[in-house]
Design an enzyme around this catalytic site. Structure first.
Site, PDB file in Angstrom:
ATOM      1  N   SER A   1       0.855  -1.189   0.000  1.00  0.00           N
ATOM      2  CA  SER A   1       0.000   0.000   0.000  1.00  0.00           C
ATOM      3  C   SER A   1       0.887   1.235   0.000  1.00  0.00           C
ATOM      4  CB  SER A   1      -0.894   0.007   1.247  1.00  0.00           C
ATOM      5  OG  SER A   1      -1.513   1.278   1.430  1.00  0.00           O
TER       6      SER A   1
ATOM      7  N   TYR B   1      -1.276  -0.719  10.719  1.00  0.00           N
ATOM      8  CA  TYR B   1      -1.542  -1.063   9.315  1.00  0.00           C
ATOM      9  C   TYR B   1      -0.354  -0.702   8.439  1.00  0.00           C
ATOM     10  CZ  TYR B   1      -3.546  -0.958   4.630  1.00  0.00           C
ATOM     11  OH  TYR B   1      -3.773  -1.157   3.287  1.00  0.00           O
TER      12      TYR B   1
END
Length: 259
Positions: A153, A166
């Site tokens: 990501s 995350y």
């Protein structure tokens, strides 16, 4: 405008495994790989969605196998790899895509959310690597293309408040991919990571923190976000280039996304 750029069946003869395939980027990528000629094996927990996806692929002439698997279960992933080998021979394209995004301030001590992200984003990814790496090295040894493509990501490199755990899991994936390539590149296994920016999928629906939810909602409202089909076409292109070409780390951003 359609995201499709590739034509024909450049992936004919390939056996592709897609984890996290029950929705979003995984489902779109499975469809696209099948359209381009690959036999596709889709992995996720939600059996009904997987079965529907496989039927849709087969209805337009593709070949698909749905295996309901929780990738955090190492034995289950290995069983899936064994079934793929028995049905189709070794997989030579693995899109290692399963993941979850649970955002919270670190002082909230949502340790169960931390663990869930670590277990799935890191542990699940490693389970897929462990189960399917022998497939990839065997395919490469036989002179075939072999691809391991991990989903990271943009959060792996951006500093975003409340994204600590995350982002940490995604940074692990990005750097792991670089390290794996050092070992596997000389064996002609291509190792790559794709780092998307804001994609309009169900992933933001998992976010309960109001600040993070607002950030994502504002992005979806204010800019032309990526679609799952954009990621699918990127993954397909990474796998379709000549065997000696390894597109190692691709960041895909909406043009208007500044953070």
């Amino acid at each position: 405008m359609s995201a499709a750029l590739l034509t024909g069946t450049p992936l004919a003869g390939r056996v592709a495994v897609v984890s996290g395939a029950s929705s979003g980027m995984g489902a779109a990528t499975a469809r696209r790989l099948a359209e381009l000629g690959a036999t596709v094996v889709v992995l996720a927990r939600r059996k009904e969605r997987l079965d529907s996806l496989a039927k849709d692929i087969e209805a337009v002439g593709g070949t698909a196998l749905a295996l309901a698997v929780d990738v955090t279960d190492r034995a289950a992933v290995q069983n899936a790899a064994d079934e793929v080998a028995a049905r189709f021979g070794h997989a030579d394209l693995v899109f290692n895509n399963a993941g979850v995004q649970l955002i919270s301030g670190i002082e909230e001590l949502k340790v169960e959310d931390w663990q869930r992200q670590i277990d799935l984003n890191i542990g699940g990814l490693m389970n897929v690597v462990a189960a399917f790496l022998p497939h990839l090295t065997d395919s490469a040894a036989r002179g075939r293309p072999a691809d391991l493509i991990n989903t990271s990501s943009i959060a792996a490199t951006r500093i975003l408040e409340k994204f600590s755990v995350y982002s940490g899991t995604k940074a692990y994936i990005s750097h792991l991919t670089r390290l794996l390539r050092v070992e596997l590149g000389p064996k002609m296994v291509r190792v790559a990571t794709i780092e998307p920016g804001m994609v309009d999928t169900e992933l933001p629906d998992h976010v309960t923190d109001p600040d993070a939810s607002k950030l994502m909602a504002d992005l979806i409202h204010d800019i032309d976000c990526l679609q799952s089909a954009d990621i699918a076409e990127t993954v397909a292109f990474m796998a379709a280039v000549p065997r000696h070409v390894n597109l190692t780390e691709i960041t895909v951003m909406p043009t208007a996304q500044a953070i």
